[in-house]
Design a protein around this motif. Structure first.
Motif, short mmCIF file in Angstrom:
data_model
loop_
_atom_site.label_atom_id
_atom_site.label_comp_id
_atom_site.label_asym_id
_atom_site.label_seq_id
_atom_site.Cartn_x
_atom_site.Cartn_y
_atom_site.Cartn_z
N UNK A 195 0.86 -1.20 0.00
CA UNK A 195 0.00 0.00 0.00
C UNK A 195 0.89 1.24 0.00
N UNK A 196 0.66 2.12 -0.96
CA UNK A 196 1.47 3.34 -1.06
C UNK A 196 0.74 4.50 -0.41
N UNK A 197 1.43 5.18 0.52
CA UNK A 197 0.85 6.29 1.27
C UNK A 197 1.76 7.51 1.13
N UNK A 198 1.16 8.64 0.75
CA UNK A 198 1.90 9.90 0.64
C UNK A 198 1.44 10.81 1.78
N UNK A 199 2.40 11.31 2.55
CA UNK A 199 2.11 12.21 3.67
C UNK A 199 2.65 13.59 3.34
N UNK A 200 1.79 14.58 3.44
CA UNK A 200 2.19 15.97 3.15
C UNK A 200 2.31 16.72 4.48
N UNK A 201 3.53 17.13 4.81
CA UNK A 201 3.77 17.85 6.06
C UNK A 201 4.56 17.03 7.05
N UNK A 202 5.76 17.49 7.38
CA UNK A 202 6.62 16.77 8.32
C UNK A 202 6.64 17.48 9.68
N UNK A 203 5.46 17.87 10.15
CA UNK A 203 5.36 18.43 11.50
C UNK A 203 5.27 17.31 12.52
N UNK A 204 4.77 17.63 13.71
CA UNK A 204 4.67 16.61 14.76
C UNK A 204 3.77 15.46 14.36
N UNK A 205 2.58 15.81 13.82
CA UNK A 205 1.63 14.78 13.41
C UNK A 205 2.16 13.98 12.22
N UNK A 206 2.63 14.70 11.21
CA UNK A 206 3.14 14.03 10.02
C UNK A 206 4.31 13.12 10.31
N UNK A 207 5.23 13.58 11.17
CA UNK A 207 6.41 12.79 11.48
C UNK A 207 6.03 11.53 12.27
N UNK A 208 5.13 11.70 13.26
CA UNK A 208 4.70 10.54 14.05
C UNK A 208 3.97 9.53 13.17
N UNK A 209 3.13 10.01 12.28
CA UNK A 209 2.39 9.14 11.37
C UNK A 209 3.35 8.40 10.44
N UNK A 210 4.36 9.11 9.97
CA UNK A 210 5.36 8.49 9.09
C UNK A 210 6.10 7.36 9.80
N UNK A 211 6.48 7.61 11.05
CA UNK A 211 7.19 6.58 11.83
C UNK A 211 6.32 5.33 11.99
N UNK A 212 5.06 5.51 12.39
CA UNK A 212 4.19 4.37 12.62
C UNK A 212 3.94 3.58 11.34
N UNK A 213 3.67 4.27 10.25
CA UNK A 213 3.36 3.58 9.00
C UNK A 213 4.59 2.88 8.42
N UNK A 214 5.76 3.51 8.53
CA UNK A 214 6.97 2.89 8.01
C UNK A 214 7.35 1.65 8.82
N UNK A 215 7.08 1.70 10.13
CA UNK A 215 7.35 0.52 10.98
C UNK A 215 6.43 -0.64 10.63
N UNK A 216 5.27 -0.34 10.07
CA UNK A 216 4.33 -1.38 9.64
C UNK A 216 4.57 -1.78 8.19
N UNK A 217 5.72 -1.35 7.64
CA UNK A 217 6.18 -1.75 6.30
C UNK A 217 5.31 -1.24 5.16
N UNK A 218 4.65 -0.10 5.35
CA UNK A 218 3.95 0.53 4.24
C UNK A 218 4.96 1.30 3.39
N UNK A 219 4.62 1.48 2.13
CA UNK A 219 5.45 2.27 1.21
C UNK A 219 5.10 3.74 1.42
N UNK A 220 5.96 4.47 2.14
CA UNK A 220 5.64 5.84 2.57
C UNK A 220 6.51 6.85 1.83
#
Length: 341
Positions: free
Chosen positions: A1-26
């Motif tokens: 599953x490919x996920x694009x996150x726009x914004x590397x603030x607190x929410x964006x960064x935390x979301x990126x960490x969680x999704x990447x740890x679950x092996x999503x294509x981020x």
């Protein structure tokens, strides 16, 4: 599953960490190249430098073939525009963070035109969780399921409680309550209880039921106290949403906010609330505004340290139960260890 996150603030960064740890294509998009380099060094993700509302940047990030685009940049307008553009480019689903109360009130009217799959408001969600905790002051934690229809609360059995030494079967026979004690934490041990399980002082009971029956349970065991006077320190978005919910429940709400313009806006938006322009960290001001008579203090200032200190101070004075807001990911565990909540 490919996920694009726009914004590397607190929410964006935390979301990126969680999704990447679950092996999503981020893929992470942000205009701050320095922050993206830091994220790239820490995580197995692709980073694109640029404006999330730029079609060229979105194409470079692979938005046309993305399963999900999450826009959590600093402004609502950028998030909504980014999601609209992403949907036009071919993204399957889009989620926008919308924090402004005026925008969020009208989001159902805009959702179809913006082609949003979902709009999230973290401040509103935080206010909802705090209000639940205020309504159930004897609980250590409240979790909601099924869009708030079912709750799981953590209740600590105090020393010399009349629940000590009582089995769950006896408890149900005595009160005829429709709640489920699904787990009990005793020290470091977690127990899945049956009817023969006997409650001990210090046990942490995890109880599942609808809000109505949980309220009834605390009323029957003599722990239900209706909160009436709430003092909110900080008049930001969370403070506004919380005050609006509590006023709707018939409570008296007083907000202390340092910014004069915010105070004027709150007076217009919340005519039933009492708005005080002042520094919530001023001990004399808190005394003057009746902290000793308040049933609860909620500290929602812009500084995590100030929120924790205020919560600790009120707990030590034994004036009221307190809640504090944290924006840093490492602060909640610290505050729990300090016993502020």
């Amino acid at each position: 599953m490919k996920i694009v996150i726009i914004g590397d603030g607190k929410v964006g960064h935390k979301l990126t960490i969680q999704l990447s740890e679950e092996n999503y294509d981020v893929v992470l998009i942000d205009q701050n190249e320095g922050k993206l380099k830091e994220a790239l060094n820490q995580l197995d993700i692709l980073c694109i430098t640029g404006d999330g509302a730029d079609a060229k940047v979105q194409k470079e990030a692979g938005v046309p073939g993305a399963d999900l685009v999450v826009a959590c940049a600093s402004t609502d307008e950028l998030n909504m525009l980014s999601c609209l553009l992403a949907k036009r480019l071919g993204a399957k689903h889009t989620i926008a963070r919308v924090r402004n109360p005026i925008y969020y009130q009208q989001i159902d009217l805009l959702k179809e035109d913006l082609r949003l799959s979902m709009a999230v408001n973290p401040e509103l969600a935080a206010a909802f969780e705090i209000s639940r905790s205020i309504l159930l002051p004897d609980t250590a934690k409240v979790e909601t399921f099924m869009k708030g229809k079912v709750e799981m609360v953590e209740f600590i059995v105090k020393e010399r409680s009349h629940l000590g030494g009582v089995s769950l079967a006896e408890l149900y026979r005595k009160f005829q309550i429709k709640v489920l004690v699904c787990a009990v934490r005793r020290g470091s041990e977690v127990i899945i209880p049956n009817g023969d399980f006997v409650i001990h002082d210090g046990d942490r009971l995890h109880i599942v039921a609808s809000h109505k029956y949980i309220e009834e349970f605390f009323h029957l065991i003599g722990k239900r106290k209706e909160p009436k006077n709430i003092l909110v320190c900080g008049g930001g978005k969370v403070g506004y949403y919380l005050a609006k919910q509590l006023l709707g429940l018939g409570m008296q709400v007083k907000i202390i906010e340092q910014d004069w313009k915010k105070c004027e806006d709150l007076c217009d938006q919340l005519p039933k609330a009492t708005i005080i322009c002042g520094n919530a960290a001023d001990h004399d001001l808190l005394i003057e505004e009746g902290i000793e008579q308040a049933d609860a203090l909620v500290s929602l200032t812009g500084m995590d340290e100030e929120n924790i200190i205020l919560a600790l101070l009120q707990r030590q004075k034994v004036w009221t139960r307190s809640w504090q807001r944290s924006t840093k990911t490492d602060v909640p565990s610290l505050s729990r260890n300090l016993g502020s909540i």
